[in-house]
Design an enzyme around this catalytic site. Structure first.
Site, PDB file in Angstrom:
ATOM      1  N   GLY A   1       0.979  -1.227   0.035  1.00 43.64           N
ATOM      2  CA  GLY A   1      -0.114  -0.076  -0.089  1.00 43.64           C
ATOM      3  C   GLY A   1       0.878   1.325  -0.053  1.00 43.64           C
TER       4      GLY A   1
ATOM      5  N   ILE B   1       2.588   2.832   2.555  1.00 43.87           N
ATOM      6  CA  ILE B   1       4.056   2.704   3.095  1.00 43.87           C
ATOM      7  C   ILE B   1       4.804   1.618   2.408  1.00 43.87           C
ATOM      8  CG2 ILE B   1       5.125   2.227   5.272  1.00 43.87           C
ATOM      9  CD1 ILE B   1       2.450   3.007   6.621  1.00 43.87           C
TER      10      ILE B   1
ATOM     11  N   THR C   1       6.819  -2.588  11.146  1.00 41.79           N
ATOM     12  CA  THR C   1       6.273  -1.413  11.465  1.00 41.79           C
ATOM     13  C   THR C   1       4.759  -1.268  11.362  1.00 41.79           C
ATOM     14  OG1 THR C   1       6.573  -0.740   9.169  1.00 41.79           O
ATOM     15  CG2 THR C   1       8.536  -0.223  10.866  1.00 41.79           C
ATOM     16  N   SER C   2       4.180  -2.468  11.091  1.00 40.65           N
ATOM     17  CA  SER C   2       2.516  -2.435  10.890  1.00 40.65           C
ATOM     18  C   SER C   2       1.960  -2.375  12.212  1.00 40.65           C
ATOM     19  CB  SER C   2       2.203  -3.717   9.876  1.00 40.65           C
ATOM     20  OG  SER C   2       2.534  -4.875  10.418  1.00 40.65           O
ATOM     21  N   ARG C   3       1.739  -3.662  12.731  1.00 35.97           N
ATOM     22  CA  ARG C   3       0.790  -3.837  13.920  1.00 35.97           C
ATOM     23  C   ARG C   3       1.475  -5.114  14.623  1.00 35.97           C
ATOM     24  NH1 ARG C   3      -0.343   0.778  13.768  1.00 35.97           N
ATOM     25  NH2 ARG C   3      -2.692   1.664  13.721  1.00 35.97           N
TER      26      ARG C   3
ATOM     27  N   GLU D   1       1.356  -3.542  23.822  1.00 34.17           N
ATOM     28  CA  GLU D   1       2.211  -2.335  23.679  1.00 34.17           C
ATOM     29  C   GLU D   1       1.443  -1.464  25.002  1.00 34.17           C
ATOM     30  OE1 GLU D   1       2.092  -0.091  20.195  1.00 34.17           O
ATOM     31  OE2 GLU D   1       2.571  -2.009  19.000  1.00 34.17           O
TER      32      GLU D   1
ATOM     33  N   HIS E   1       6.653   2.017  19.008  1.00 36.11           N
ATOM     34  CA  HIS E   1       5.414   2.479  18.158  1.00 36.11           C
ATOM     35  C   HIS E   1       5.811   3.938  17.685  1.00 36.11           C
ATOM     36  CE1 HIS E   1       1.260   1.426  16.704  1.00 36.11           C
ATOM     37  NE2 HIS E   1       1.789   2.316  15.970  1.00 36.11           N
TER      38      HIS E   1
ATOM     39  N   ALA F   1       6.856   4.918  14.737  1.00 36.47           N
ATOM     40  CA  ALA F   1       7.254   4.908  13.254  1.00 36.47           C
ATOM     41  C   ALA F   1       6.756   6.562  12.254  1.00 36.47           C
ATOM     42  CB  ALA F   1       6.857   3.733  12.214  1.00 36.47           C
TER      43      ALA F   1
HETATM   44  P1  NAP Z   1      -2.608   0.979   2.960  1.00 38.41           P
HETATM   45  O1  NAP Z   1      -2.001   2.056   1.988  1.00 38.41           O
HETATM   46  O2  NAP Z   1      -4.008   0.634   3.132  1.00 38.41           O
HETATM   47  O3  NAP Z   1      -1.860  -0.442   2.410  1.00 38.41           O
HETATM   48  C1  NAP Z   1      -2.064  -1.554   3.366  1.00 38.41           C
HETATM   49  C2  NAP Z   1      -1.738  -2.788   2.148  1.00 38.41           C
HETATM   50  O4  NAP Z   1      -1.928  -3.966   2.767  1.00 38.41           O
HETATM   51  C3  NAP Z   1      -2.669  -2.789   1.120  1.00 38.41           C
HETATM   52  O5  NAP Z   1      -2.158  -2.533  -0.239  1.00 38.41           O
HETATM   53  C4  NAP Z   1      -3.435  -4.004   0.901  1.00 38.41           C
HETATM   54  O6  NAP Z   1      -3.130  -4.604  -0.123  1.00 38.41           O
HETATM   55  C5  NAP Z   1      -2.541  -4.933   1.877  1.00 38.41           C
HETATM   56  N1  NAP Z   1      -3.287  -5.706   2.442  1.00 38.41           N
HETATM   57  C6  NAP Z   1      -4.250  -6.021   3.098  1.00 38.41           C
HETATM   58  N2  NAP Z   1      -4.727  -7.118   3.653  1.00 38.41           N
HETATM   59  C7  NAP Z   1      -3.637  -8.191   2.877  1.00 38.41           C
HETATM   60  C8  NAP Z   1      -3.442  -9.530   3.239  1.00 38.41           C
HETATM   61  N3  NAP Z   1      -4.125 -10.264   3.892  1.00 38.41           N
HETATM   62  N4  NAP Z   1      -2.394  -9.884   2.781  1.00 38.41           N
HETATM   63  C9  NAP Z   1      -1.643  -9.008   1.924  1.00 38.41           C
HETATM   64  N5  NAP Z   1      -1.565  -7.788   1.780  1.00 38.41           N
HETATM   65  C10 NAP Z   1      -2.626  -7.243   2.464  1.00 38.41           C
HETATM   66  O7  NAP Z   1      -2.121   1.239   4.432  1.00 38.41           O
HETATM   67  P2  NAP Z   1      -0.651   1.979   4.540  1.00 38.41           P
HETATM   68  O8  NAP Z   1      -0.818   3.385   4.934  1.00 38.41           O
HETATM   69  O9  NAP Z   1       0.457   1.507   3.905  1.00 38.41           O
HETATM   70  O10 NAP Z   1      -0.354   1.415   6.331  1.00 38.41           O
HETATM   71  C11 NAP Z   1      -0.216  -0.033   6.554  1.00 38.41           C
HETATM   72  C12 NAP Z   1      -0.339  -0.076   8.069  1.00 38.41           C
HETATM   73  O11 NAP Z   1       0.874   0.473   8.709  1.00 38.41           O
HETATM   74  C13 NAP Z   1      -1.453   0.333   8.603  1.00 38.41           C
HETATM   75  O12 NAP Z   1      -2.910  -0.095   8.660  1.00 38.41           O
HETATM   76  C14 NAP Z   1      -1.015   0.552   9.970  1.00 38.41           C
HETATM   77  O13 NAP Z   1      -1.731  -0.400  10.967  1.00 38.41           O
HETATM   78  C15 NAP Z   1       0.324   0.520  10.146  1.00 38.41           C
HETATM   79  N6  NAP Z   1       1.198   1.826  10.327  1.00 38.41           N
HETATM   80  C16 NAP Z   1       1.999   1.592  11.620  1.00 38.41           C
HETATM   81  C17 NAP Z   1       2.505   2.910  11.701  1.00 38.41           C
HETATM   82  C18 NAP Z   1       3.741   2.857  13.073  1.00 38.41           C
HETATM   83  O14 NAP Z   1       3.546   3.994  13.685  1.00 38.41           O
HETATM   84  N7  NAP Z   1       4.236   1.877  13.289  1.00 38.41           N
HETATM   85  C19 NAP Z   1       2.447   4.098  11.022  1.00 38.41           C
HETATM   86  C20 NAP Z   1       1.635   4.070   9.934  1.00 38.41           C
HETATM   87  C21 NAP Z   1       0.977   2.825   9.644  1.00 38.41           C
HETATM   88  P3  NAP Z   1      -3.846  -4.557  -1.545  1.00 38.41           P
HETATM   89  O15 NAP Z   1      -3.587  -2.833  -2.120  1.00 38.41           O
HETATM   90  O16 NAP Z   1      -3.198  -5.282  -2.551  1.00 38.41           O
HETATM   91  O17 NAP Z   1      -5.286  -4.598  -1.660  1.00 38.41           O
END
Ligand code: NAP
Length: 327
Positions: free
Chosen positions: A155, A157, A235-237, A266, A285, A287
């Protein structure tokens, strides 16, 4: 005009914007979040809630909060809220997409590099007086340049992480729900089935949201499938990783190391075995924690609240109530 409950002090102009729009703001004091009881009580009196990832808003809390019209989460992830249950109750849930991908990708890379090159372990050793001489065998890490990176979840990130990897001339594998041909062509990415990504990567970086499908995505079988020299970056969850399986994989040297910005729970309790591995880097946490990004995230949460309390729809909804509660 509405009553807005904010669960923590936030950077930037968010509070100012809410006040300027005529809303009263109740800011939870102190460094720790409200307890579930305090959160429930505050929501019961609020028109809008401004929450962070550590505020778990249950459907029961929403049902009991009759005036609440929106839960504006200051995060892109929203696994601390049930958007479908909220929609049924007429409550909007919003997030803050589009502003934190680069900052989070920077941190994923900081963790990857730190784990690959023993940055944290060697700093710790140096401070403890361990730097006696230049050692041909001390703190031998693994090369990042030219290695293979596996991105899980392409996605916002994941893409930002991939773009950085092109500068390191890495082979970049990715696995996501859907293929992204344009990105494959643009960045030279290779789509891989999950087992192939696990077996072929020197570094695996997780970027999926936490959902019922991704909970425990990295478990014992997945660690066993990884190269013994590979490093996991998360850095996801925390819930995307089966943490007990990770601990066992580190113990048995099924993988070489891990760098974790997120854990279960956490904060990670101080008696967690994860702290005992020198080849594990743990950050709390952070990131998305640059001043500019956190300020923008807070302002977006405020903008979503202002839109809903003004009688409109929010800018960044993650649900769609059929009968939104009225102001
Ligand atoms: P995003 O743009 O929605 O991207 C998430 C990606 O994960 C999507 O492209 C989706 O795939 C893919 N996905 C969902 N379910 C899946 C599965 N079962 N198998 C494989 N791929 C799957 O979100 P983002 O902005 O990149 O953020 C991702 C996550 O990072 C957030 O939801 C959050 O939990 C975490 N995060 C953590 C921090 C931190 O401080 N550590 C900061 C920001 C975000 P498709 O596009 O292929 O459908």
């Amino acid at each position: 005009m509405g009553h807005v409950f904010i669960t923590r002090a936030v950077p930037g102009r968010a509070v100012e914007s809410l006040t300027a729009a005529g809303h009263s703001v109740q800011l939870w004091p102190g460094d720790l979040p409200p307890s579930p009881e305090a959160l429930a009580a505050a929501l019961a009196a609020a028109d809008a809630a401004f929450t962070t990832v550590v505020d778990f808003v249950s459907p029961a809390m929403l049902a009991a909060s009759r005036h609440l019209k929106i839960v504006a989460n200051m995060a892109v992830g929203y696994d601390n809220i049930d958007p479908a249950a909220a929609a049924e109750l007429g409550v909007w849930v919003t997030n803050t997409p589009g502003v934190l991908a680069e900052t989070t990708a920077d941190m994923a890379w900081a963790l990857l590099m730190a784990a690959a090159r023993n940055v944290v372990a060697s700093d710790r050793d140096t401070r403890a007086g361990g730097w006696k001489t230049w050692s041909p065998t001390g703190f031998l890490g693994v090369d990042v340049f030219g290695a293979t990176l596996g991105i899980v979840g392409l996605g916002e990130i994941g893409e930002a992480v991939a773009r950085r990897a092109t500068g390191f001339k890495m082979r970049i594998l990715y696995h996501s729900r859907t293929r992204k041909p344009a990105l494959e062509a643009d960045l030279g990415l290779e789509y891989a089935a999950f087992p192939d990504l696990l077996a072929g990567s020197d570094f695996i970086s997780l970027h999926t949201p936490l959902t019922p499908e991704t909970r425990g995505l990295m478990g014992a079988a997945e660690f066993a499938a990884m190269k013994p020299s590979a490093i996991l970056v998360n850095t996801s969850r925390g819930g995307v990783v089966d943490q007990d399986a990770l601990i066992e994989a580190l113990r048995s040297r099924a993988i070489a190391g891990a760098a974790l910005d997120v854990t279960t729970p956490e904060p990670l309790p101080l008696d967690s075995p994860l702290y005992t591995f020198p080849n594990v880097v743990i950050t709390p946490h952070i990131a998305s924690a640059s001043l500019a990004t956190r300020s923008r995230m807070a302002e977006m949460a405020a903008e979503n609240i202002i839109a809903v309390l003004g009688g409109g729809a929010p800018l960044h909804p993650v649900n769609r109530p059929t009968n939104p509660r009225h102001t």
